[in-house]
Design an enzyme around this catalytic site. Structure first.
Site, PDB file in Angstrom:
ATOM      1  N   CYS A   1       0.748  -1.359   0.062  1.00 27.81           N
ATOM      2  CA  CYS A   1      -0.044  -0.093  -0.065  1.00 27.81           C
ATOM      3  C   CYS A   1       0.825   1.413  -0.031  1.00 27.81           C
ATOM      4  O   CYS A   1       0.211   2.214  -0.259  1.00 27.81           O
ATOM      5  CB  CYS A   1      -0.870  -0.118   1.240  1.00 27.81           C
ATOM      6  SG  CYS A   1      -2.602  -1.051   0.968  1.00 27.81           S
TER       7      CYS A   1
ATOM      8  N   HIS B   1      -8.014  -0.480  -5.132  1.00 25.73           N
ATOM      9  CA  HIS B   1      -8.924  -1.411  -4.370  1.00 25.73           C
ATOM     10  C   HIS B   1     -10.339  -1.446  -4.733  1.00 25.73           C
ATOM     11  O   HIS B   1     -10.790  -0.375  -5.117  1.00 25.73           O
ATOM     12  CB  HIS B   1      -8.706  -1.023  -2.838  1.00 25.73           C
ATOM     13  CG  HIS B   1      -7.454  -1.216  -2.110  1.00 25.73           C
ATOM     14  ND1 HIS B   1      -6.937  -2.437  -1.984  1.00 25.73           N
ATOM     15  CD2 HIS B   1      -6.583  -0.413  -1.713  1.00 25.73           C
ATOM     16  CE1 HIS B   1      -6.025  -2.472  -1.281  1.00 25.73           C
ATOM     17  NE2 HIS B   1      -5.611  -1.042  -1.233  1.00 25.73           N
TER      18      HIS B   1
HETATM   19 NI    NI Z   1      -3.884  -0.042  -0.517  1.00 26.56          NI
END
Ligand code: NI
Length: 138
Positions: A33, A41
């Site tokens: 991330c 996402h």
């Molecule tokens: Ni992420």
């Protein structure tokens, strides 16, 4: 008290990056991330409201109206957006699922009275992946 939920979906890009840390520490804490050039996402949003069934309709809330409200006030704000750059309510915050759920709660808390005078917001549940999700109860 009856709890009624509506499930909606959106996708968005982000990165989790704390600029006061080194690149190494960001990668250690946030893993993929922290990827500098963003990633996406598929979010699943479940909004739960609570109340008593209306005597005339048998409904706690009109789910068509709830769906329209979520789409207009939340999905249009977040869908296909970069959470770090494009979404006003996320400005200055880490683009985490936790912070998103809190902001979504605030939006719905202030707009739910537009469609119901009796049902109240109970929970915002937000899945970032099928296995990772957060719940916020205000
Ligand atoms: Ni992420």
């Amino acid at each position: 008290m009856i709890y009624v939920s509506r499930h909606e979906h959106f996708n968005a890009a982000h990165k989790l990056y704390n600029s006061s840390w080194t690149k190494e520490k960001n990668e250690e804490v946030f893993g993929p991330c922290a990827n500098e050039n963003w990633h996406g996402h598929n979010f699943d949003l479940i909004v739960t409201v609570k109340g008593e069934p209306n005597q005339d309709t048998g409904f706690v809330v009109d789910l068509k109206k709830l769906s329209t409200l979520i789409r207009k006030e939340v999905i249009e704000v977040f869908d296909h957006k970069n959470l770090n750059l494009d979404v006003e309510v996320m400005r200055g915050k880490m683009a985490s699922t936790e912070n998103m759920a809190i902001e979504i709660w605030k939006i719905l808390q202030s707009t739910l009275p537009n469609i119901t005078s009796t049902a109240r917001l109970h929970c915002v549940k937000l899945y970032e992946t099928p296995r990772n999700f957060v719940e916020y109860f205000g």
